[in-house]
Design an enzyme around this catalytic site. Structure first.
Site, mmCIF file in Angstrom:
data_model
loop_
_atom_site.group_PDB
_atom_site.id
_atom_site.type_symbol
_atom_site.label_atom_id
_atom_site.label_comp_id
_atom_site.label_asym_id
_atom_site.label_seq_id
_atom_site.Cartn_x
_atom_site.Cartn_y
_atom_site.Cartn_z
ATOM 1 N N ASP A 67 3.869 11.750 -14.937
ATOM 2 C CA ASP A 67 3.494 11.011 -16.177
ATOM 3 C C ASP A 67 1.961 10.971 -15.764
ATOM 4 O O ASP A 67 1.165 11.472 -15.278
ATOM 5 C CB ASP A 67 3.879 9.782 -15.421
ATOM 6 N N ASN A 136 9.117 -1.406 -6.726
ATOM 7 C CA ASN A 136 10.279 -1.958 -7.654
ATOM 8 C C ASN A 136 11.629 -1.066 -8.056
ATOM 9 O O ASN A 136 12.404 -1.194 -8.814
ATOM 10 C CB ASN A 136 9.771 -2.575 -9.108
ATOM 11 N N HIS A 138 10.958 1.994 -9.271
ATOM 12 C CA HIS A 138 10.898 2.645 -10.338
ATOM 13 C C HIS A 138 10.772 4.620 -9.736
ATOM 14 O O HIS A 138 10.225 4.580 -8.599
ATOM 15 C CB HIS A 138 9.562 2.410 -11.178
ATOM 16 N N GLU A 143 10.518 2.275 -15.501
ATOM 17 C CA GLU A 143 10.495 0.656 -14.766
ATOM 18 C C GLU A 143 11.962 0.173 -14.899
ATOM 19 O O GLU A 143 13.029 0.528 -15.898
ATOM 20 C CB GLU A 143 9.808 -0.159 -15.485
HETATM 21 P P1 PGA Z 1 2.848 4.976 -4.180
HETATM 22 O O1 PGA Z 1 3.537 5.005 -5.557
HETATM 23 O O2 PGA Z 1 2.918 6.447 -3.994
HETATM 24 O O3 PGA Z 1 1.266 4.905 -4.506
HETATM 25 O O4 PGA Z 1 3.276 4.154 -3.314
HETATM 26 C C1 PGA Z 1 4.944 5.395 -5.608
HETATM 27 C C2 PGA Z 1 5.241 5.197 -7.189
HETATM 28 O O5 PGA Z 1 4.778 4.337 -7.571
HETATM 29 O O6 PGA Z 1 6.019 5.873 -7.711
#
Ligand code: PGA
Length: 250
Positions: A67, A136, A138, A143
């Site tokens: 992404d 959450n 995702h 999302e």
């Molecule tokens: P993070 O993010 O590795 O910074 O915790 C993971 C994500 O949101 O996919």
């Protein structure tokens, strides 16, 4: 899903980097699906160390990232282009023209997403996709919601994600509200998937992912539909499972 409970973050990073290093040695022209965020940083550090020790050659490797924020310039230090340059691309002998991220500057986001799908197909698909997991649930920027989108698309970031990302930006109004992300089918089409999760903040998302149900309220739960997924996590990330007494199901 295979679950490996690792000692700590270093152990997660070490095991993940070993999987990737083994794949690069076995298939020097492999297509790696890469992720940004705090979680994979240790894994990238270890891969760079392997390269510096002369143990790994990235010259044939192709990469596609999950992404990118939208809109954002690749030169913006908070862009995922910049992140990947910093943590990996500038530090190993990868050919920059073989690294791909969604175009955060595209005038036509939908056309850029279609191009991204076509490019992944032309590369022959993703051999191994690395994923973090959002608090959450995702994966990429897919999302939680009433529905999920199969292919690469432009998406609005949830309030939870905007807040989680705020730590990287000076002002709240600078935090991007949109992104271009691989879709669920794009991710699930990877031949192998590695998920990394550490810390208590991921515990409820990991518990939902491992609950045995597939639900759009936890996009990571769709990984249960894939035959070759490995989770490297620490005990904190599993703590919501342990307190619910479900640990044996692992
Ligand atoms: P993070 O993010 O590795 O910074 O915790 C993971 C994500 O949101 O996919």
């Amino acid at each position: 899903m295979r679950v490996f409970v690792c000692k700590d973050y270093e152990d997660i990073s070490g095991r993940a980097s070993e999987e990737i290093a083994a794949l690069i040695r076995e298939k020097p022209t492999c297509v790696l699906g890469l992720a940004t965020g705090s979680t994979p940083e240790g894994m990238y550090r270890k891969l760079c160390e392997c390269y510096q020790a002369g143990e790994l050659d990235f010259s044939g490797v192709r990469t596609v990232n999950l992404d990118e924020y939208y809109p954002i310039s690749p030169e913006n230090p908070q862009s995922y282009h910049s992140f990947m340059n910093r943590v990996l691309f500038e530090r190993v002998n990868i050919r920059r023209e073989q690294t791909y991220l969604p175009d955060g500057m595209a005038a036509d986001a939908n056309a850029a997403c279609l191009d991204y799908e076509r490019m992944i197909r032309e590369l022959g698909g993703i051999d191994l996709q690395v994923l973090g997991i959002g608090q959450n649930g995702h994966i990429g920027f897919n999302e939680p919601g009433e529905s999920l989108i199969p292919l690469t698309h432009k998406t609005a970031l949830s309030e939870n994600t905007v807040n989680a990302n705020a730590r990287f930006f000076q002002h709240m109004e600078d935090v991007p509200r949109y992104a271009l992300t691989m879709g669920m089918k794009t991710i699930l089409s990877a031949r192998r998937i590695l998920v990394l999760a550490n810390g208590k903040s991921k515990a409820s998302a990991v518990a939902a992912m491992l609950s045995g149900r597939v639900t759009t309220s936890c996009p990571a739960s769709f990984l249960n539909l894939h035959d070759d997924v490995t989770l490297f996590c620490d005990r904190d990330a599993l703590s919501a499972m342990e307190t619910s007494g479900d640990k044996e199901t692992l």
